[in-house]
Scaffold this motif. Structure first.
Motif, PDB file in Angstrom:
ATOM      1  N   VAL A  28       0.860  -1.180   0.000  1.00 40.43           N
ATOM      2  CA  VAL A  28       0.000   0.000   0.000  1.00 40.43           C
ATOM      3  C   VAL A  28       0.898   1.232   0.000  1.00 40.43           C
ATOM      4  O   VAL A  28       1.838   1.318   0.781  1.00 40.43           O
ATOM      5  CB  VAL A  28      -0.917   0.027   1.240  1.00 40.43           C
ATOM      6  CG1 VAL A  28      -1.795   1.251   1.225  1.00 40.43           C
ATOM      7  CG2 VAL A  28      -1.746  -1.233   1.322  1.00 40.43           C
ATOM      8  N   ARG A  29       0.602   2.163  -0.885  1.00 42.65           N
ATOM      9  CA  ARG A  29       1.351   3.416  -0.966  1.00 42.65           C
ATOM     10  C   ARG A  29       0.365   4.565  -0.856  1.00 42.65           C
ATOM     11  O   ARG A  29      -0.548   4.692  -1.659  1.00 42.65           O
ATOM     12  CB  ARG A  29       2.095   3.492  -2.286  1.00 42.65           C
ATOM     13  CG  ARG A  29       2.917   4.744  -2.474  1.00 42.65           C
ATOM     14  CD  ARG A  29       3.635   4.717  -3.810  1.00 42.65           C
ATOM     15  NE  ARG A  29       4.535   3.589  -3.908  1.00 42.65           N
ATOM     16  CZ  ARG A  29       5.840   3.627  -3.637  1.00 42.65           C
ATOM     17  NH1 ARG A  29       6.375   4.754  -3.245  1.00 42.65           N
ATOM     18  NH2 ARG A  29       6.585   2.556  -3.759  1.00 42.65           N
ATOM     19  N   LYS A  30       0.542   5.390   0.175  1.00 34.56           N
ATOM     20  CA  LYS A  30      -0.335   6.545   0.400  1.00 34.56           C
ATOM     21  C   LYS A  30       0.496   7.823   0.436  1.00 34.56           C
ATOM     22  O   LYS A  30       1.507   7.886   1.133  1.00 34.56           O
ATOM     23  CB  LYS A  30      -1.063   6.424   1.742  1.00 34.56           C
ATOM     24  CG  LYS A  30      -2.074   5.334   1.817  1.00 34.56           C
ATOM     25  CD  LYS A  30      -3.368   5.800   1.255  1.00 34.56           C
ATOM     26  CE  LYS A  30      -4.381   4.694   1.487  1.00 34.56           C
ATOM     27  NZ  LYS A  30      -5.683   5.060   1.164  1.00 34.56           N
ATOM     28  N   PRO A  31       0.077   8.852  -0.295  1.00 31.58           N
ATOM     29  CA  PRO A  31       0.804  10.127  -0.209  1.00 31.58           C
ATOM     30  C   PRO A  31       0.555  10.800   1.135  1.00 31.58           C
ATOM     31  O   PRO A  31      -0.541  10.737   1.683  1.00 31.58           O
ATOM     32  CB  PRO A  31       0.212  10.952  -1.350  1.00 31.58           C
ATOM     33  CG  PRO A  31      -1.110  10.330  -1.628  1.00 31.58           C
ATOM     34  CD  PRO A  31      -1.005   8.879  -1.251  1.00 31.58           C
ATOM     35  N   VAL A  32       1.592  11.429   1.680  1.00 32.52           N
ATOM     36  CA  VAL A  32       1.464  12.124   2.965  1.00 32.52           C
ATOM     37  C   VAL A  32       1.503  13.626   2.736  1.00 32.52           C
ATOM     38  O   VAL A  32       0.512  14.317   2.936  1.00 32.52           O
ATOM     39  CB  VAL A  32       2.575  11.693   3.947  1.00 32.52           C
ATOM     40  CG1 VAL A  32       2.468  12.458   5.249  1.00 32.52           C
ATOM     41  CG2 VAL A  32       2.493  10.211   4.226  1.00 32.52           C
ATOM     42  N   ILE A  33       2.649  14.123   2.318  1.00 32.81           N
ATOM     43  CA  ILE A  33       2.798  15.553   2.044  1.00 32.81           C
ATOM     44  C   ILE A  33       3.641  15.700   0.787  1.00 32.81           C
ATOM     45  O   ILE A  33       4.768  15.204   0.730  1.00 32.81           O
ATOM     46  CB  ILE A  33       3.496  16.274   3.214  1.00 32.81           C
ATOM     47  CG1 ILE A  33       2.666  16.196   4.478  1.00 32.81           C
ATOM     48  CG2 ILE A  33       3.767  17.729   2.863  1.00 32.81           C
ATOM     49  CD1 ILE A  33       3.356  16.741   5.696  1.00 32.81           C
ATOM     50  N   GLY A  34       3.115  16.361  -0.204  1.00 32.15           N
ATOM     51  CA  GLY A  34       3.879  16.604  -1.426  1.00 32.15           C
ATOM     52  C   GLY A  34       4.321  15.311  -2.075  1.00 32.15           C
ATOM     53  O   GLY A  34       3.514  14.475  -2.454  1.00 32.15           O
ATOM     54  N   ASN A  35       5.637  15.141  -2.198  1.00 29.65           N
ATOM     55  CA  ASN A  35       6.162  13.929  -2.830  1.00 29.65           C
ATOM     56  C   ASN A  35       6.595  12.879  -1.813  1.00 29.65           C
ATOM     57  O   ASN A  35       7.269  11.926  -2.168  1.00 29.65           O
ATOM     58  CB  ASN A  35       7.322  14.285  -3.764  1.00 29.65           C
ATOM     59  CG  ASN A  35       8.478  14.912  -3.015  1.00 29.65           C
ATOM     60  OD1 ASN A  35       8.362  15.256  -1.843  1.00 29.65           O
ATOM     61  ND2 ASN A  35       9.593  15.082  -3.705  1.00 29.65           N
ATOM     62  N   LEU A  36       6.207  13.025  -0.560  1.00 26.40           N
ATOM     63  CA  LEU A  36       6.508  12.022   0.464  1.00 26.40           C
ATOM     64  C   LEU A  36       5.358  11.031   0.567  1.00 26.40           C
ATOM     65  O   LEU A  36       4.203  11.436   0.690  1.00 26.40           O
ATOM     66  CB  LEU A  36       6.740  12.686   1.819  1.00 26.40           C
ATOM     67  CG  LEU A  36       7.947  13.614   1.922  1.00 26.40           C
ATOM     68  CD1 LEU A  36       7.974  14.260   3.293  1.00 26.40           C
ATOM     69  CD2 LEU A  36       9.217  12.847   1.662  1.00 26.40           C
ATOM     70  N   ASP A  37       5.687   9.765   0.516  1.00 26.93           N
ATOM     71  CA  ASP A  37       4.693   8.705   0.593  1.00 26.93           C
ATOM     72  C   ASP A  37       4.983   7.802   1.785  1.00 26.93           C
ATOM     73  O   ASP A  37       6.119   7.663   2.208  1.00 26.93           O
ATOM     74  CB  ASP A  37       4.706   7.832  -0.666  1.00 26.93           C
ATOM     75  CG  ASP A  37       4.204   8.560  -1.892  1.00 26.93           C
ATOM     76  OD1 ASP A  37       3.647   9.657  -1.737  1.00 26.93           O
ATOM     77  OD2 ASP A  37       4.385   8.029  -2.999  1.00 26.93           O
ATOM     78  N   VAL A  38       3.921   7.159   2.268  1.00 33.08           N
ATOM     79  CA  VAL A  38       4.055   6.089   3.250  1.00 33.08           C
ATOM     80  C   VAL A  38       3.855   4.790   2.490  1.00 33.08           C
ATOM     81  O   VAL A  38       2.865   4.627   1.775  1.00 33.08           O
ATOM     82  CB  VAL A  38       3.000   6.223   4.372  1.00 33.08           C
ATOM     83  CG1 VAL A  38       3.005   5.006   5.260  1.00 33.08           C
ATOM     84  CG2 VAL A  38       3.235   7.471   5.173  1.00 33.08           C
TER      85      VAL A  38
END
Length: 122
Positions: A100-110
């Motif tokens: 699972v890939r979720k965006p957090v802020i801008g180009n930072l993903d979890v």
């Protein structure tokens, strides 16, 4: 007379602490649904593995039962049929492996990777 200084946090210090708390709450709000979905996957796998005779189902029936359980629990967003594998080693096992890939802020993903295997009963 003694002069006492007032102790405490300044406005700038309070804003810094508040911004850190807000950031971690936001991060928790982005990560918590990922793990709730994983616990639904674990529950669906455990439910299928405890069904009597589940090892005798065909791979299509196992995938269908698993995905239907996820659909009922509203957790079918990230787990697809291609993420479910049926392994026949020392009995029958169902393996679910997904990311699972979720965006957090801008180009930072979890990014969270999950891999779980359950032994099916005869």
């Amino acid at each position: 007379m003694r002069v006492r200084k007032q102790g405490g946090m300044s406005l700038i210090g309070f804003l810094i602490v508040l911004s850190m708390v807000v950031f971690f709450v936001y991060l928790g709000m982005r990560i918590t649904p990922i793990y709730l979905e994983y616990y639904s996957v674990v529950s669906a796998m455990d439910g299928i593995s405890k069904e009597p005779g589940s090892a005798r189902y065909t791979p299509f029936e196992l995938k269908d039962k698993f995905l239907n359980r996820l659909w009922v629990s509203y957790s079918n967003n990230n787990v697809k049929a291609e993420n479910v594998k049926i392994v026949r080693n020392n009995g029958v096992q169902i393996r679910v492996q997904y990311e699972v890939r979720k965006p957090v802020i801008g180009n930072l993903d979890v990014v969270a990777s999950f891999d779980r295997t359950a032994q099916l009963s005869n």
